[in-house]
Design an enzyme around this catalytic site. Structure first.
Site, mmCIF file in Angstrom:
data_model
loop_
_atom_site.group_PDB
_atom_site.id
_atom_site.type_symbol
_atom_site.label_atom_id
_atom_site.label_comp_id
_atom_site.label_asym_id
_atom_site.label_seq_id
_atom_site.Cartn_x
_atom_site.Cartn_y
_atom_site.Cartn_z
ATOM 1 N N ARG A 116 0.270 -1.322 -0.517
ATOM 2 C CA ARG A 116 -0.267 0.233 0.272
ATOM 3 C C ARG A 116 0.944 0.750 -0.044
ATOM 4 O O ARG A 116 -0.115 2.497 -0.072
ATOM 5 C CB ARG A 116 -1.364 -0.100 1.208
ATOM 6 N N LYS A 124 -8.195 5.430 -19.827
ATOM 7 C CA LYS A 124 -8.412 5.734 -21.153
ATOM 8 C C LYS A 124 -7.500 6.019 -21.926
ATOM 9 O O LYS A 124 -7.278 4.298 -22.637
ATOM 10 C CB LYS A 124 -9.207 7.228 -21.345
ATOM 11 N N ASP A 170 -7.364 18.034 -15.884
ATOM 12 C CA ASP A 170 -7.853 17.038 -15.979
ATOM 13 C C ASP A 170 -7.333 16.975 -17.613
ATOM 14 O O ASP A 170 -7.354 17.583 -18.573
ATOM 15 C CB ASP A 170 -8.879 16.170 -15.839
ATOM 16 N N TYR A 221 -16.465 16.157 -16.462
ATOM 17 C CA TYR A 221 -16.599 14.820 -16.382
ATOM 18 C C TYR A 221 -17.768 14.122 -15.423
ATOM 19 O O TYR A 221 -17.294 15.167 -13.971
ATOM 20 C CB TYR A 221 -15.503 13.376 -16.059
HETATM 21 C C1 LIG Z 1 -13.101 8.483 -17.353
HETATM 22 C C2 LIG Z 1 -12.698 9.644 -16.872
HETATM 23 C C3 LIG Z 1 -12.333 9.951 -15.546
HETATM 24 C C4 LIG Z 1 -12.576 8.759 -13.979
HETATM 25 O O1 LIG Z 1 -12.074 8.020 -14.291
HETATM 26 P P1 LIG Z 1 -11.681 6.460 -13.975
HETATM 27 O O2 LIG Z 1 -10.805 5.502 -14.919
HETATM 28 O O3 LIG Z 1 -13.065 6.249 -14.245
HETATM 29 O O4 LIG Z 1 -11.535 6.169 -12.782
HETATM 30 C C5 LIG Z 1 -11.772 11.194 -15.322
HETATM 31 N N1 LIG Z 1 -11.828 12.576 -16.149
HETATM 32 C C6 LIG Z 1 -11.933 12.490 -17.529
HETATM 33 C C7 LIG Z 1 -12.072 13.839 -17.714
HETATM 34 C C8 LIG Z 1 -12.671 11.211 -17.398
HETATM 35 O O5 LIG Z 1 -12.694 10.903 -19.114
#
Ligand SMILES: *Cc1c(COP(=O)(O)O)cnc(C)c1O
Length: 356
Positions: free
Chosen positions: A47, A194, A169, A98
């Site tokens: 962890r 992604k 982000d 998001y």
């Molecule tokens: C999918 C997504 C997230 C969240 O990520 P997870 O891996 O699904 O927890 C955050 N920001 C954007 C722009 C996303 O497309």
């Protein structure tokens, strides 16, 4: 050495995060399924740290020009960053972004942890004005799924005088198309689920900090929250990063072509594409019902959520109850993959025609 002082991102993606080149050593850091580690090293318990995390963090850190910390999901990374907002501080967020991010921040604001204010990220004066007295500005650019873009240079300049932490982000652009830290942002957040991992088989996230001390802060938060990625996941995500540049080039070329053809289609009201990346947002004649029909009729493009995989996917975003009402009801988000573009267009076209 090659004599080149800075390597191109394509080379970094291949060379960063490798074990030392010693006889008998593997070229890749092995997966380390371990909870306990022999004392005396960086970590004694997984962890707190696992040697399997290093390649992903090193590659992503170099690509973004900062210090990367891996998390169990993008949402866990977001949570670790939002935790830094002091009690009663102000967080400025995009009006449309998001849905998991807006849900997390909104829920904490409702519970009285801090205050929140929404802005349109493409309206720079509005963002700059809202930032006065704010502890944190959360940006997503381009936004998911409306593809609005923020002027990072202008906003980050204003943030320095306002003493606001700027978080970006960068999931949609990836470090190959946008390096927010170079523009003056303090922290970058990724959903590595992604494009970074790229095969729709890994749930993972990351925080990248400009300041090495901030990296320690995020590592401590990861430990506290227990938001640790699995060793298999970091392995797969690092493996995905190695081919990001090739996948992105191909998917982007496909996306440009599909956007151009969608824009010319009589069944399409508008198609939006920022000019880079792999995501297209469009609406069809006939509204949400027609959008549901179109997305159900494809044979190559998969009707599914998520994005950034080698396979093309699409969905009407508002079919999810959690999607903000700022997103048009009929908006289809198309994540373009690396299939042959003519096959993709033939599929999109037959779905558009069939739904008429
Ligand atoms: C999918 C997504 C997230 C969240 O990520 P997870 O891996 O699904 O927890 C955050 N920001 C954007 C722009 C996303 O497309």
């Amino acid at each position: 050495m090659t004599g080149r002082t800075t390597l191109s991102p394509s080379t970094v993606a291949i060379t960063a995060g490798r074990p030392p080149r010693e006889p008998g050593r593997p070229l890749n850091t092995p997966i380390t399924p371990a909870t306990a580690l022999v004392p005396g090293g960086d970590s004694e318990y997984s962890r707190h740290g696992n040697p399997g995390w290093d390649p992903f963090e090193q590659i992503l850190g170099e690509l973004e020009g900062g210090h990367a910390v891996s998390f169990s999901s993008g949402q866990a990374a977001t949570s670790a960053v939002v935790d830094l907002v002091p009690r009663d501080g102000l967080v400025v967020v995009p009006r449309g972004a998001y849905n998991g991010t807006l849900d997390l921040i909104g829920e904490r604001a409702r519970r009285g942890f801090f205050r929140v204010e929404s802005v349109d990220v493409d309206n720079t004066p509005q963002v700059v004005d809202a930032m006065k007295g704010a502890s944190m500005l959360w940006l997503e650019t381009p936004t998911n799924p409306t593809l609005l873009e923020a002027d990072l240079d202008e906003i980050c300049r204003a943030a320095r005088t306002a003493d606001t932490v700027v978080v970006v982000d960068n999931t949609f652009a990836t470090p190959l198309r946008q390096r927010p830290l170079d523009h003056g942002a303090d922290v970058v957040v990724h959903s590595a689920s992604k494009l970074l991992s790229g095969h729709s088989d890994v749930l993972m996230g990351a925080v990248v900090a400009r300041d090495p001390r901030a990296r320690r802060t995020f590592e401590r938060r990861r430990t506290r929250l227990g938001a640790t990625p699995g060793s298999l996941e970091t392995y797969l995500a690092a493996r995905g990063l190695r081919t990001l540049h090739v996948r992105l080039d191909r998917a982007e070329a496909n996306a440009k072509e599909l956007h151009a053809r969608l824009s010319r289609s009589r069944q399409v009201v508008y198609s939006r594409y920022p000019g880079f990346g792999t995501i297209i947002a469009f609406e069809v004649v006939g509204g949400p019902d027609a959008a549901d029909k179109v997305t159900s009729m494809s044979e190559i493009v998969v009707h599914a959520t998520s994005l950034g995989g080698v396979e093309s996917t699409w969905e009407r975003r508002r079919r999810h109850a959690a999607e903000p009402a700022t997103v048009p009801d009929g908006l289809i988000r198309l994540s373009v993959g690396i299939e042959d573009v003519e096959d993709l267009w033939a599929d999109v076209e037959q779905a558009l025609t069939g739904a008429r």
